[in-house]
Design a protein around this motif. Structure first.
Motif, PDB file in Angstrom:
ATOM      1  N   LYS A  59       0.358  -1.565  -0.155  1.00 40.99           N
ATOM      2  CA  LYS A  59      -0.232  -0.150   0.329  1.00 40.99           C
ATOM      3  C   LYS A  59       0.619   1.098   0.322  1.00 40.99           C
ATOM      4  O   LYS A  59       2.163   1.123   0.472  1.00 40.99           O
ATOM      5  CB  LYS A  59      -0.608  -0.248   1.548  1.00 40.99           C
ATOM      6  N   GLY A  60       0.125   2.103  -1.010  1.00 35.11           N
ATOM      7  CA  GLY A  60       1.128   3.314  -0.770  1.00 35.11           C
ATOM      8  C   GLY A  60       2.794   3.403  -1.713  1.00 35.11           C
ATOM      9  O   GLY A  60       3.104   4.280  -2.475  1.00 35.11           O
ATOM     10  N   TRP A  61       3.117   2.364  -2.566  1.00 40.85           N
ATOM     11  CA  TRP A  61       4.181   2.340  -2.819  1.00 40.85           C
ATOM     12  C   TRP A  61       3.493   2.780  -4.600  1.00 40.85           C
ATOM     13  O   TRP A  61       2.847   1.958  -5.113  1.00 40.85           O
ATOM     14  CB  TRP A  61       4.909   0.995  -2.370  1.00 40.85           C
ATOM     15  N   GLU A  62       4.730   2.883  -5.314  1.00 43.62           N
ATOM     16  CA  GLU A  62       4.609   3.127  -6.497  1.00 43.62           C
ATOM     17  C   GLU A  62       5.293   2.204  -7.231  1.00 43.62           C
ATOM     18  O   GLU A  62       6.351   1.233  -6.768  1.00 43.62           O
ATOM     19  CB  GLU A  62       5.312   4.063  -7.036  1.00 43.62           C
ATOM     20  N   SER A  63       5.185   2.147  -9.421  1.00 45.34           N
ATOM     21  CA  SER A  63       5.041   0.803  -9.667  1.00 45.34           C
ATOM     22  C   SER A  63       6.772   0.692 -10.492  1.00 45.34           C
ATOM     23  O   SER A  63       6.576   2.568 -10.901  1.00 45.34           O
ATOM     24  CB  SER A  63       3.617   0.642 -10.145  1.00 45.34           C
ATOM     25  N   PHE A  64       7.593   0.154 -10.350  1.00 42.81           N
ATOM     26  CA  PHE A  64       8.426   0.686 -11.548  1.00 42.81           C
ATOM     27  C   PHE A  64       8.657  -0.361 -12.089  1.00 42.81           C
ATOM     28  O   PHE A  64       8.639  -1.916 -11.489  1.00 42.81           O
ATOM     29  CB  PHE A  64      10.191   1.227 -10.726  1.00 42.81           C
ATOM     30  N   SER A  65       9.193  -0.546 -13.640  1.00 42.83           N
ATOM     31  CA  SER A  65       9.682  -1.603 -14.068  1.00 42.83           C
ATOM     32  C   SER A  65      10.944  -1.628 -14.179  1.00 42.83           C
ATOM     33  O   SER A  65      11.702  -0.273 -13.565  1.00 42.83           O
ATOM     34  CB  SER A  65       9.519  -1.105 -15.116  1.00 42.83           C
ATOM     35  N   TYR A  66      11.473  -2.540 -14.406  1.00 40.50           N
ATOM     36  CA  TYR A  66      13.251  -2.643 -14.429  1.00 40.50           C
ATOM     37  C   TYR A  66      13.645  -1.795 -15.896  1.00 40.50           C
ATOM     38  O   TYR A  66      15.262  -0.881 -15.508  1.00 40.50           O
ATOM     39  CB  TYR A  66      13.486  -4.055 -15.187  1.00 40.50           C
ATOM     40  N   LEU A  67      13.024  -1.264 -16.615  1.00 44.64           N
ATOM     41  CA  LEU A  67      13.093  -0.594 -18.144  1.00 44.64           C
ATOM     42  C   LEU A  67      13.584   1.027 -16.919  1.00 44.64           C
ATOM     43  O   LEU A  67      14.581   1.807 -17.482  1.00 44.64           O
ATOM     44  CB  LEU A  67      12.626  -0.499 -18.909  1.00 44.64           C
ATOM     45  N   LYS A  68      12.096   0.832 -16.573  1.00 40.23           N
ATOM     46  CA  LYS A  68      12.515   3.195 -15.787  1.00 40.23           C
ATOM     47  C   LYS A  68      13.357   2.506 -14.970  1.00 40.23           C
ATOM     48  O   LYS A  68      14.019   3.830 -15.393  1.00 40.23           O
ATOM     49  CB  LYS A  68      11.312   2.970 -15.118  1.00 40.23           C
ATOM     50  N   LEU A  69      14.329   1.977 -14.052  1.00 41.31           N
ATOM     51  CA  LEU A  69      14.981   2.260 -13.093  1.00 41.31           C
ATOM     52  C   LEU A  69      16.404   1.725 -14.121  1.00 41.31           C
ATOM     53  O   LEU A  69      17.282   3.114 -13.825  1.00 41.31           O
ATOM     54  CB  LEU A  69      14.939   0.854 -11.907  1.00 41.31           C
TER      55      LEU A  69
END
Length: 941
Positions: free
Chosen positions: A622-632
């Motif tokens: 809850k409250g965590w954003e979603s990140f992909s490998y490519l974005k990082l």
């Protein structure tokens, strides 16, 4: 009892078509703000059906205007639009248990028909909107479990219809408004877990309908007004974890006839426990008995209550489930008829001055899951009736004067998670039944007694045990090879990395096996005070004098010069050596080899299991954003070396700039080839998803995915700390940039206060007590304004005492268990001496604690960090406070005070260590004293 939304009434006003369109547009505007919808709730919000049929929407059947909007527990994330104020016919709004962030819009005040507002359990910040005062029909206002700041606005005094006001667990400050006493219909007032200060207004005594009154875990002080004790309707009264003092009124139990839950732990109450509070099941008036109040939970712990243990304790209601008396000044013996309280699940009497034997009557409390008798003066044998407590999960009896043998009946307690009988006068052998408690997953501590005999081969039955401590006894014989079945024992994790072995203070004999030096992860080996003989091995741990202790083995020889063992004589004959190997080395080698083999087997089995298509773990809390490998990958320049800002035990940390909004973040990428990395991530996610404090490193996201080559990829994304780690400021390198980093005294005091505040939160204010097991300068990060943030929870542990099922807020006993404040104490000594605990000077038994203790108080100035002598403390424009004046008496007293706090925290005996709430107060006092002296100096000059 109906819910707030169910009890909301229908408005009588009619609505026209334009009003309907206004509602539809407002709902669609809310939909646009939703950034996360894992249950696809918003998919129904489309023009194919009327908005009155959308999920969570309830309309007036005749006017088709929205009456109730209930999106509770749908795992939604997003923000609240100002257009929500256009739903002017709304009577009930609930967004409870989601991940909404941002502020509550002021336009909420346009909802003049609103009767129930519940936005609890989100991540909302900002201040309470003053315009809510226009919602004069509001009966329920629930804002609990958010991050709302500021004070309670005076505008809310107009909400005269309020029945329930819950601001529990936010960041609210200021004092409690006295006008709340005008809310004559108020039934529930919960202000717990905030930063309110001052005293309780006596006007609150006018709340004659109040049933729930909770102010726990704030900074309140003074005397509780007598008017509060006279609110006869109160069922739940909680003032724990504040600074209230004075005695409880003698007639407390009579004036509060409906009281069911009373929590006043962790304050400064004095006197004796009122008899009227204990005679709670029936009150006798003249010759006519009437039903009295029925206590279900009573917490008086961590105060200064004295007197003899009350005989009338057995008069408490049999419905009592929790009784906390620990951390007081109560003396005398415990009556046998305490066994009348048959529904008790928790009985905590630790840290008092109780004497006599433990009564057999406690064995009647068969629903007990937690029994805490430690740190008293109990004597005599351990009652065999304790074996009747088959639901018991934790039994603490350490630091007493128990004698005799360990009753075999304890083997009947098959639910035990932790058993501690250390520091007593127990004799005899260890009963084999104790090793039949196969549920033990945490700790079995029977150290510092007078136990004899050998460690039974049945120890192998404790397959889940994390810690076994039998040190400080008179054990003899061989190490049982069945110990290899204890795959979690003595820091032997599933990864097979044996880090610490302590078999000191026994009668073990023979030659030390050389292959102990082959354990590459072993960094602490304590073989002291045994009867080992022969030449000390040379490899591995035996080449590290700081991690090895062999004192008290007078027949050992050779080894490193620092160990000061005598030289070895001419080697014995080949036949003698072979005989020695047959008698001693081979049995011990087999036992330890078995441990290694079992570990390798478990690791191999775990890897096979993981390789057979296990699903990718999800760490989207809850409250965590979603990140992909490519974005990082993009944000860190392809994990470029130029962006590398740190290397840790389980991975690398990179500086990144998010391409979407330009935020600077720190990306921790785990090295999954490193043993323990996945477990570290699991623990860190488990901890970080449940905590929120301004001095804890804030997590933004976690990513569990695959890289472009199809390999597993796991990372954590944190807020970026511009000033790096505390370690880089304390221990300067040779480069120019590092040499320019110097911390002044006030900066160190501020950082120490920040860290203390964070630890106090973890230990005392979380639902589950959390112990940061790797607190060191590298894991204290400094923001742009030099505010400290504690991070790296990969080795943190939840304190499993909490399995007893009682909210941490109402128990103080955790604070008395090691090693809570010891980590902070060592960090504090390092901060002000400038020496690492692993400094080369700390050898031959000398530690940083002893180093500081020997200098106190007369030579404290001789051991402080030399950089303090050359740093100017000019935070407030005062350029002359340092240099020669650092040794002036007032400044010296401040440093001595801080050193004493560090020594008190890191005391060798756990019972002598001070609690973290005491640490917070002492550190604040030291800083305030120093600032006062600076101001006086400036005025005089």
């Amino acid at each position: 009892m109906s819910t707030p939304l169910e009890s909301a009434t229908l408005p009588s006003a009619s609505a026209n078509a334009s009003g309907n369109e206004t509602d539809r547009v407002a709902l669609l505007d809310l939909k646009k703000r939703i950034t996360q919808d894992p249950l696809h709730v918003m998919s129904s919000w489309n023009d194919s059906i009327h908005f009155c049929s959308w999920v969570g929407v309830t309309c007036n059947p005749s006017t088709k205007r929205v009456l109730i909007l209930d999106l509770s527990s749908y795992k939604l994330a997003g923000s609240l639009p100002s257009s929500i104020g256009s739903l002017t016919h709304l009577t009930g709004l609930s967004l409870r248990n989601n991940s909404f962030h941002g502020e509550i819009p002021q336009e909420m005040g346009r909802l003049r028909s609103l009767q129930a507002l519940n936005v609890s359990e989100n991540s909302l910040g900002g201040k309470i909107p003053t315009n809510i005062s226009h919602c004069t029909q509001l009966r329920v206002l629930y804002l609990r479990f958010n991050a709302i700041t500021g004070s309670i606005p005076d505008n809310l005094r107009s909400l005269m219809s309020l029945n329930h006001l819950e601001l529990f667990s936010n960041k609210l400050t200021g004092t409690i408004p006295n006008w709340i006493g005008n809310f004559s219909s108020l039934e529930g007032l919960r202000l717990t877990l905030n930063n309110f200060h001052g005293s309780i207004p006596s006007e609150l005594g006018r709340l004659t309908s109040l049933e729930v009154f909770s102010l726990a875990a704030n900074n309140l002080y003074g005397i509780i007004p007598s008017s509060i004790y006279n609110i006869s309707s109160i069922k739940h009264l909680s003032v724990s974890i504040n600074q209230f003092h004075a005695e409880l009124p003698r007639n407390l139990g009579i004036n509060l006839p409906n009281l069911e839950y009373f929590y006043c732990g962790s304050n400064k109450f004095t006197g004796t426990i009122p008899a009227s509070l204990l005679n709670s099941s029936r009150i006798q008036i003249l010759y006519f008995p009437i039903n009295g109040f029925t206590l279900k939970a009573l917490d008086l712990s961590s105060n200064q209550f004295g007197g003899e243990f009350p005989r009338s304790i057995a008069n408490l209601s049999t419905q009592l489930t929790s009784l906390y008396l620990g951390g007081n000044l109560i003396h005398g013996s415990v009556p046998d008829d305490i066994g009348n309280l048959v529904n008790l699940t928790i009985l905590a009497m630790e840290l008092n001055h109780l004497t006599g034997t433990v009564p057999d009557g406690i064995g009647k409390l068969q629903k007990l899951v937690g029994l805490y008798l430690n740190d008293n003066q109990f004597s005599g044998p351990i009652a065999s009736s304790l074996g009747n407590l088959t639901s018991l999960t934790q039994l603490d009896m350490f630091n007493n004067r128990f004698e005799g043998s360990i009753p075999p009946s304890l083997g009947n307690c098959q639910s035990l998670l932790e058993l501690n009988l250390s520091y007593n006068n127990i004799t005899g052998t260890i009963p084999r039944e104790l090793f039949e408690v196969s549920s033990l997953p945490i700790s079995l501590d029977i150290s510092q007694n007078y136990l004899t005999g050998s460690l039974a081969y049945r120890v192998g039955d404790l397959v889940n045990l994390l810690e076994l401590d039998v040190s400080g006894n008179k054990l003899s014989g061989k190490i049982p090879k069945t110990l290899g079945s204890c795959i979690m024992l003595m820091r032997l994790y599933l990864e097979g990395s044996l880090e610490e072995i302590d078999i000191s203070c026994n009668h073990l004999s023979g030659q030390i096996p050389e292959f102990l030096g082959k354990f590459t992860h072993l960094n602490h080996l304590n073989l002291s005070y045994n009867d080992f003989e022969g030449e000390l091995p040379k490899e591995g741990i035996f080449s590290n004098a700081s991690g090895l202790s062999v004192i008290g083995n007078n027949r050992l020889c050779g080894g490193l010069p620092k160990l000061r063992l005598h030289a070895c004589s001419i080697k014995k004959s080949h036949s003698s050596q072979r005989l020695l190997a047959l008698k001693v080395v081979i049995p011990v080698a087999c036992a330890l080899a078995f441990i290694i083999a079992m570990s390798c087997f478990i690791v191999a089995r775990s890897k096979v299991k993981n390789s057979r298509g296990g699903r990718v773990a999800s760490y989207s809390y809850k409250g965590w954003e979603s990140f992909s490998y490519l974005k990082l990958f993009q944000s860190t320049g392809g994990f470029s070396v130029d962006n590398l800002i740190g290397l840790g035990s389980f991975g690398s940390v990179y500086k990144g700039v998010l391409p979407t909004d330009g935020r600077v973040v720190a990306v921790k990428v785990l090295n999954l080839q490193q043993e323990g990395a996945s477990k570290s991530l699991m623990y860190e996610c488990k901890v970080l998803r449940s905590i929120r404090h301004c001095n804890l490193l804030k997590i933004i996201s976690a990513c569990s995915s695959f890289d472009t080559q199809g390999n597993d990829f796991k990372s954590l994304v944190f807020e970026f700390m511009a000033n790096g780690s505390l370690d880089s400021w304390l221990h300067r390198r040779d480069d120019d940039q590092s040499q320019s980093k110097r911390l002044s005294l006030i900066q160190r005091l501020n950082i120490a206060n920040d860290v203390a505040s964070a630890l106090d939160y973890l230990h005392r204010r979380c639902e589950t007590t959390i112990v940061h097991c790797d607190l060191k300068p590298n894991n204290v990060l400094l923001g742009e304004d030099m505010v400290a943030h504690v991070g790296d929870f990969g080795l943190a542990r939840f304190h499993f005492c909490w399995v007893i099922g009682f909210h941490r807020l109402h128990s103080s006993r955790y604070e008395f268990l090691p090693p809570f404040s010891s980590y902070f104490g060592i960090l504090l000594l390092e901060m002000f001496t400038g020496k690492r605990p692993t400094d080369d000077m700390f050898t031959e038994g000398l530690s940083i604690h002893q180093f500081a203790a020997m200098a106190m108080p007369d030579h404290a100035m001789d051991i402080i960090d030399p950089s303090l002598l050359i740093v100017r403390d000019d935070a407030d424009g005062d350029d002359e406070i340092y240099n020669n004046d650092i040794r002036a008496r007032p400044i010296g007293e401040c440093l001595v005070s801080v050193m004493e706090i560090g020594l008190s925290c890191s005391a060798i005996l756990p019972s002598e260590r001070i609690q973290m709430d005491v640490v917070v107060n002492k550190m604040k006092a030291a800083r305030d004293s120093y600032l006062y002296l600076r101001r006086r100096r400036r005025i005089r000059s």
